[in-house]
Design an enzyme around this catalytic site. Structure first.
Site, PDB file in Angstrom:
ATOM      1  CB  THR A   1      -0.954  -0.022   1.210  1.00  0.00           C
ATOM      2  OG1 THR A   1      -1.711   1.167   1.202  1.00  0.00           O
ATOM      3  CG2 THR A   1      -0.236  -0.145   2.537  1.00  0.00           C
TER       4      THR A   1
ATOM      5  CD  GLU B   1      -3.309  -0.265   5.200  1.00  0.00           C
ATOM      6  OE1 GLU B   1      -4.254  -0.224   4.375  1.00  0.00           O
ATOM      7  OE2 GLU B   1      -2.405   0.581   5.247  1.00  0.00           O
TER       8      GLU B   1
ATOM      9  CE  LYS C   1      -6.888  19.196  10.825  1.00  0.00           C
ATOM     10  NZ  LYS C   1      -6.118  18.462   9.825  1.00  0.00           N
TER      11      LYS C   1
ATOM     12  CD1 TRP D   1     -11.046  20.021  11.534  1.00  0.00           C
ATOM     13  CD2 TRP D   1     -11.520  17.834  11.578  1.00  0.00           C
ATOM     14  NE1 TRP D   1     -10.050  19.393  12.243  1.00  0.00           N
ATOM     15  CE2 TRP D   1     -10.309  18.050  12.290  1.00  0.00           C
ATOM     16  CE3 TRP D   1     -12.004  16.531  11.477  1.00  0.00           C
ATOM     17  CZ2 TRP D   1      -9.590  17.017  12.882  1.00  0.00           C
ATOM     18  CZ3 TRP D   1     -11.296  15.499  12.078  1.00  0.00           C
ATOM     19  CH2 TRP D   1     -10.091  15.746  12.777  1.00  0.00           C
TER      20      TRP D   1
END
Ligand code: AMP
Length: 547
Positions: free
Chosen positions: A192, A337, A445, A450
């Protein structure tokens, strides 16, 4: 007191043995990489699970003749096709590890990961022979290069010690018994690419792969059965084609492998002629297919569902499939993963009669966990946040098909208190539906709060004139960062910057409104077809916000 049931290991070889025994006549169809063919053979290869199993056993003997033993890494650079499928089973089946390399990576990355994995043999499709010719001298551990074709199509190449796949199979003994082994043995390896540092290897086991294959097949996940015809558009070099080569053998579904041509026309032709019922891929691929279908006023005659994952499925794409073509969308989320499946956005009973808006909101989320995966969101101090659909934080996961550590312990211990931090920022609602608001490094941000770049991108692509859009944060002296939209127009579209900015009004809070729109010819993508915000941010490093 222990239970008294048999202690049978969960092994990948049992999947193909099962498919042969119980679905032996079911077809596996592959668009050949060799086409257009000069020797008159059909552009599509067809055989059955029975044939695939027989050839996988010959291949297992051939691997032994090449000196491949337990835990040796065997690499592939190949499209989705029958020979790649046979390698999935033969390599893992003998106890070796199949390392599927993404051919879209840069040559230096391929060299790095092949050497890091210490690949002993490399199986390549014809397409990638020129690539290997350039880098073969740098592959320090590869002893054999095998071209995945027959004698008639073997290329003239200067590569040393090159072998032909079909010659190997032909010379190999047909008799083989799959060895019994510990289900925790490594079976496959995928690298990855993070945005920083070198790519890291995720090493799956027979056990993790089988548990994932069971869970992925369930009705509220990918919903696979022996009555299905499955076309994995997602490449077998991208997290094991989301496990479909395993789950299809487990359920006995017919498989259709598309080879290298993934454009709208090629896919639609395959869907129709093979009567595909379900397919899976990233949004970019579906964008191409939908445009082709709309331009040519085409329909699907057999397709019932598409799995969309790898990046967020925009609501506009959801509607195009469901309302425009009557094809159900299964929005799914996962990562390398996680083998990769973590969640799927399928309904609960209460949504069946719900209004269209509610149902669309459910399907736009990334979905509920598959049994086996647990997830939570945490704040920057690691405190668990409420599942109220409002609070958003870093998404952590755990489960038997989630990685514990990277190959060769690269990057140290990735876990936090036993949980794997996904790098995604998400909300989880009271019904357990997770929604990704951003990658943690992509979230904008602004003024201490956010802004979700995904939410803004979804609005941009809902505009009828916009083909693709990315939203990135640009440094701002007062607010820290402000969002801008970088968009690609549809052909002949006339939308202006002002019109697109006005399109956001009333759809999000005022302070989320983008500060600018920049139109570009194309957006950068990663080797797995996702928007590359890293590259895009690089391209916009000298950009200044309008005053
Ligand atoms: P990869 O390991 O290359 O498959 O990338 C995994 C990452 O892709 C995840 O951590 C997410 O950031 C992103 N991803 C995968 N599926 C989705 C989805 N349905 N919506 C949004 N992001 C996704």
């Amino acid at each position: 007191m222990h239970g008294l049931m048999m202690d049978t290991p969960l092994l990948i070889s049992d999947l193909i043995r099962h498919a042969d025994r119980h679905h032996g006549a079911t077809e596996i169809v592959s668009q050949r990489v060799e086409s257009p063919l000069l020797d008159g053979s059909a552009p599509r290869h067809r055989y059955t699970y029975h044939d695939a199993h027989a050839r996988a056993q010959r291949l297992a003997n051939a691997l032994a003749s090449l000196g491949i033993g337990a835990s040796d890494r065997v690499a592939t650079l190949a499209w989705n096709g029958f020979r790649h499928f046979e390698l999935y089973y033969a390599v893992s089946g003998v106890g070796a590890v199949i390392h599927t390399i993404n051919p879209r990576l840069f040559a230096e990355q391929i060299i790095y990961i092949a050497n890091h994995a210490e690949d002993r043999a490399l199986f390549v499709d014809l397409t990638f022979v020129p690539l290997i010719e350039k880098i073969a001298a740098s592959l320090t551990t590869v002893k054999h290069i095998i071209v995945m074709t027959d004698r008639a199509h073997m290329p003239a190449t200067q590569l040393p010690n090159v072998l032909c796949f079909e010659d190997l199979i032909e010379a190999a003994d047909a008799h083989f018994g799959w060895p019994q082994m510990d289900e925790h043995m490594a079976s496959s390896l995928c690298y990855t690419s993070g945005t920083t540092g070198n790519p890291k290897g995720v090493l799956y086991s027979h056990r993790s792969t089988l548990l994932h294959a069971f869970a992925a097949a369930l009705p509220d996940a990918l919903n696979l059965s022996a009555r299905d015809v499955i076309l994995p558009v997602v490449p077998m070099f991208h997290v094991n084609a989301w496990g479909l080569p395993y789950s299809c053998a487990l359920t006995g579904a017919k498989l259709v492998f598309p080879g290298q041509h993934l454009d709208g026309r090629s896919l639609h032709t395959l869907f129709e002629t093979e009567q595909v019922t379900m397919s899976a891929g990233v949004p970019t691929v579906w964008l191409g297919l939908l445009n082709y279908m709309q331009e040519n006023k085409l329909r699907f005659s057999s397709l019932r569902a598409v799995v969309i994952g790898g990046s967020a499925c925009p609501p506009a794409m959801l509607n195009a499939f469901q309302d425009g073509f009557g094809v159900q969308v299964i929005h799914a989320w996962g990562m390398t993963e996680m083998s990769p499946l973590g969640t799927a956005a399928t309904f609960k009973a209460k949504h069946v009669q719900a209004d269209a808006k509610t149902r669309q909101a459910v399907q736009s989320k990334q979905g509920r966990v598959l049994f086996g995966v647990d997830m939570k969101i945490v704040d920057s101090d690691g405190n668990t946040l409420p599942n109220d659909g409002q609070a958003f934080g870093d998404l952590h996961v755990k489960g038997p098909w989630v990685t514990q550590t990277y190959f060769k312990n690269e990057g140290g211990d990735p876990l936090r208190d036993g949980w794997f931090p996904t790098g995604d920022v998400a909300t989880i609602d009271a019904d357990g539906y997770m929604q990704i608001t951003d990658r943690s490094k992509d979230v904008i941000k602004s003024g201490g709060e956010w802004i979700s770049s995904i939410d803004l991108e979804n609005i941009a692509v809902a505009h009828p004139d916009i083909a693709e859009a990315a939203v990135i944060g640009i440094a701002h002296p007062k607010w820290d960062e402000r969002p801008i939209v970088v968009a690609v127009k549809k052909p002949n579209a006339s939308v202006t910057r002002e019109a697109l900015l006005a399109f956001f009004e009333g759809k999000v809070a005022k302070w989320w409104l983008p500060d600018d729109v920049v139109f570009v010819e194309q957006l950068p993508h990663t080797a797995t077809g996702k928007l590359s915000k890293l590259t895009l941010r690089g391209q916009f490093k000298d950009y200044t916000l309008p005053a």
